[in-house]
Design an enzyme around this catalytic site. Structure first.
Site, mmCIF file in Angstrom:
data_model
loop_
_atom_site.group_PDB
_atom_site.id
_atom_site.type_symbol
_atom_site.label_atom_id
_atom_site.label_comp_id
_atom_site.label_asym_id
_atom_site.label_seq_id
_atom_site.Cartn_x
_atom_site.Cartn_y
_atom_site.Cartn_z
ATOM 1 N N ARG A 297 0.866 -1.187 0.000
ATOM 2 C CA ARG A 297 0.000 0.000 0.000
ATOM 3 C C ARG A 297 0.906 1.241 0.000
ATOM 4 N NH1 ARG A 297 -3.382 -3.391 3.781
ATOM 5 N NH2 ARG A 297 -5.505 -3.307 2.981
ATOM 6 N N ARG A 333 1.045 -1.383 -5.437
ATOM 7 C CA ARG A 333 -0.173 -0.685 -5.842
ATOM 8 C C ARG A 333 0.106 0.810 -5.942
ATOM 9 N NH1 ARG A 333 -5.349 -1.099 -1.988
ATOM 10 N NH2 ARG A 333 -4.254 0.401 -0.679
ATOM 11 N N GLU A 432 -12.297 -3.898 -6.951
ATOM 12 C CA GLU A 432 -12.893 -3.377 -5.710
ATOM 13 C C GLU A 432 -14.271 -2.790 -5.961
ATOM 14 O OE1 GLU A 432 -9.539 -1.395 -3.153
ATOM 15 O OE2 GLU A 432 -9.269 -0.780 -5.231
ATOM 16 N N ARG A 466 -17.632 0.660 5.183
ATOM 17 C CA ARG A 466 -16.865 -0.332 5.926
ATOM 18 C C ARG A 466 -16.483 0.129 7.326
ATOM 19 N NH1 ARG A 466 -11.332 -0.463 2.131
ATOM 20 N NH2 ARG A 466 -9.951 -0.630 3.887
ATOM 21 N N CYS A 503 -6.529 -9.561 -1.753
ATOM 22 C CA CYS A 503 -5.677 -8.884 -0.777
ATOM 23 C C CYS A 503 -6.495 -8.167 0.293
ATOM 24 C CB CYS A 503 -4.709 -7.929 -1.467
ATOM 25 S SG CYS A 503 -5.529 -6.668 -2.436
HETATM 26 C C1 PEP Z 1 -9.306 -3.643 -0.206
HETATM 27 O O1 PEP Z 1 -10.088 -2.740 -0.489
HETATM 28 O O2 PEP Z 1 -9.663 -4.821 0.033
HETATM 29 C C2 PEP Z 1 -7.860 -3.380 -0.121
HETATM 30 C C3 PEP Z 1 -6.987 -4.350 0.054
HETATM 31 O O3 PEP Z 1 -7.474 -2.081 -0.171
HETATM 32 P P1 PEP Z 1 -7.525 -1.087 1.079
HETATM 33 O O4 PEP Z 1 -7.903 -1.896 2.297
HETATM 34 O O5 PEP Z 1 -6.185 -0.481 1.149
HETATM 35 O O6 PEP Z 1 -8.603 -0.141 0.662
HETATM 36 MG MG MG Z 2 -9.346 -0.862 -1.237
#
Ligand code: PEP
Ligand code: MG
Length: 576
Positions: A297, A333, A432, A466, A503
């Site tokens: 990240r 990424r 995503e 989330r 991931c």
């Molecule tokens: C996800 O969205 O699952 C991801 C791995 O990215 P992040 O948690 O950094 O948004």
């Molecule tokens: Mg993400």
């Protein structure tokens, strides 16, 4: 009576030992004058030289124990002692105002500490602790006292302190120190980061009450939970002794999975990779047997500072990770900023729905100066290992095509100017956004691989933030609608001969692993601590059985049914 403290779980583990409480009193020199400023100047300079020698010794020992990167903190300390702003100001006070050396240094260092502590930039604020550490060392030398020398601790103990400086942490004698607890600090403070690299249990930010813990008190720390007990009852002591024994046994048992490939009981091979956010995490990933970095990240390189990282700085970071992984795959990424991850110095307009706004690649396509600098750094690093570049938050095909075009333009320019760029790196994307999952067949023609970011995919599929507890009943990784999207992505990629990873958090979830394995997932990327339990789980499963079972799970009505279906079949296979 037992007293209980709750702090930040900075480095996991359990420890039971007596407290060694380091004095929380900071020595404050009284105002003093000297009759002989020249001799006082000499005394000050000699103390600085001695402190430099001490720091150099700690630097060398740290480099041997923890590597060059951790030792760099002490190069920073040496630089502080060479900083003319600090040293010349102290010398001027001694020479022109006949101030005593201790007093002059303390006063000048304090003004530095106060100025740095008020800055927004966390990295600069941390410099305040470094200045306090270094000036305290010189003052100790001037006073002829030894600072709290932690390398001298001889009996098993848990160290309790207001804060531990990086030099304190590096000097901890790990033969006897079972853990440490501090009053202040955050998960990202230097001492917390070093504790994780040293693999010593640590709780930070446990509050002012820890100052009252008597030296020699019996302590139980459950650093995985961030919990500390002072003077536990005999029952608590027995319970935690058992818990610690079980924890230690489990850790030892899991170690056997570190050097092994990730293979199911019936011989189906997958890859278990690590998610990282900072350079320190690479070593931990390797220690835990990561076969790859499945997600770097990179936004963490941009956060906690006051300006963009330069192309050169990024190049060095990417090169470091690629070299350290020595040919193992590294998925990097591109910048995923926006949503909950802000960069104040970019001065972006406020949005009313930031998670649905100009996030990640959307922002990079707009701010191409930022994007192109990152791509150049990645391209320059590409010859140093097995790089895979990944774009986040793609919703429509045009975004992927645009991003690839910009990457190609930067590559052509670099090559034209004689810079070496790898010819073989893959370019993939995260899945995503539901639109990308649904149209995975189209994307699979353009991308070399997919990594499913379930953390976001769940929130966008369910229209449930989330981070919002009130709608968490909707945020369900095992819901058949999510599993159906994952199946579709994997099937679509297979048609085009492309590989797929996950991931998001579910990649390391013991209940989700059998389902993902059965659906044909190639790569599972997770935090380093989850790797060994995940590899053990994969090793206990039959890929063939779960190919059938996971497809049955997709026709269940809801997430609870899926969860109990998996549990039931896991128990069944364990009994068999
Ligand atoms: C996800 O969205 O699952 C991801 C791995 O990215 P992040 O948690 O950094 O948004
Ligand atoms: Mg993400």
């Amino acid at each position: 009576m037992t007293r209980k403290f709750k702090g930040i779980a900075a480095s996991p583990g359990l420890a039971i030992a007596r407290a060694v409480v380091l004095s929380t009193e900071t020595y404050v020199p009284a105002e003093s004058r000297t009759e002989q400023p020249e001799r006082e100047l000499e005394r000050f300079r000699a103390a600085v030289r001695q402190a430099q020698e001490e720091i150099e010794r700690i630097r060398t020992a740290t480099e041997a124990k923890l590597g060059a990167e951790k030792a760099a903190i002490f190069e920073g300390h040496l630089l502080i002692l060479e900083d003319p702003d600090l040293i010349e100001t102290v010398e001027a006070q001694i020479r022109d105002e006949a101030a005593g050396a201790e007093y002059a240094l303390y006063q000048v260092a304090q003004t530095f500490v106060e100025a740095l502590s008020q800055l927004e930039d966390e990295a600069l604020r941390e410099r305040a602790a470094d200045v306090r550490d270094v000036s305290g060392r010189v003052i100790d030398v001037l006073r002829g006292v030894r600072g709290g020398d932690l390398s001298q601790l001889a009996d098993e103990c848990i160290v309790v302190a207001s804060d531990l400086t990086p030099s304190d942490t590096a000097q901890l004698n790990l033969e006897v120190v079972r853990g440490f607890v501090t009053e202040i600090g955050s998960r990202t403070s230097h001492s917390a980061i070093m504790a994780r690299s040293l693999d010593v249990p640590a709780i930070v930010g446990a509050g002012a009450g820890v100052r009252d813990i008597p030296d020699g008190a019996m302590l139980v720390m459950d650093a995985t939970e961030g919990m500390l007990l002072v003077d536990p009852t005999p029952e608590e002591l027995t319970a935690y002794t058992d818990k610690k024994a079980a924890y230690d046994r489990r850790r030892a048992e899991l170690r056997q999975w570190a050097g092994r490939p990730s293979v199911s009981a019936d011989g189906h091979r997958v890859e278990i990779a690590a998610n990282i956010g900072q350079l320190e995490d690479v070593q931990k990933a390797l220690d835990n047997g990561a076969e790859a970095i499945g997600l770097f990240r990179t936004e963490f390189l941009y956060m906690g500072r006051s300006a963009l990282p330069s192309e050169e700085e990024q190049f060095q970071s990417y090169k470091y990770v690629l070299e350290k992984m020595a040919g193992k795959p590294v998925v990097i990424r591109t910048l995923d900023i926006g949503g909950d991850k802000e960069l104040p110095y970019l001065d972006l307009p406020k949005e009313s729905n930031p998670f649905l706004g100009q996030r990640a690649l959307r922002l990079c396509l707009e701010r191409q100066d930022v994007f192109r600098a990152q791509l150049r750094a990645l391209l320059r690093a590409s010859p140093y290992g097995n790089l895979k570049i990944m774009f986040p938050m793609i919703a429509v095909l045009e975004e992927l095509i645009d991003a690839k075009r910009i990457l190609e333009e930067e590559k052509r320019q670099l090559v034209a100017s004689g810079v070496a760029v790898s010819e073989t790196f893959e370019v993939g994307m995260m899945i995503e956004v539901p639109s990308a999952a649904v149209s995975a067949d189209l994307f699979a023609k353009e991308a070399d691989f997919f990594s499913i970011g379930t953390n976001d995919l769940i929130q966008y599929t369910m229209a449930a933030d989330r981070m919002n507890e009130t709608v968490s009943y909707l945020y369900q990784p095992y819901h058949p609608s999510i599993l159906r999207l994952i199946r579709h992505v994997i099937d679509a990629a297979r048609e085009e001969g492309k590989w797929v990873g996950v991931c998001g958090e579910i990649a390391g979830d013991p209940t989700a692993i059998p389902l993902l394995l059965g659906l044909g997932l190639h790569e599972f990327s997770m935090s380093a601590g989850s790797i060994l339990p995940a590899r053990e789980r994969v090793g206990s499963l039959s890929h063939g059985d779960w190919q059938t079972l996971s497809r049955q799970a997709l026709s269940l009505r809801g997430h609870r049914e899926v969860q109990s279906f998996v549990q039931q079949h896991l128990e069944g296979s364990e009994q068999a």
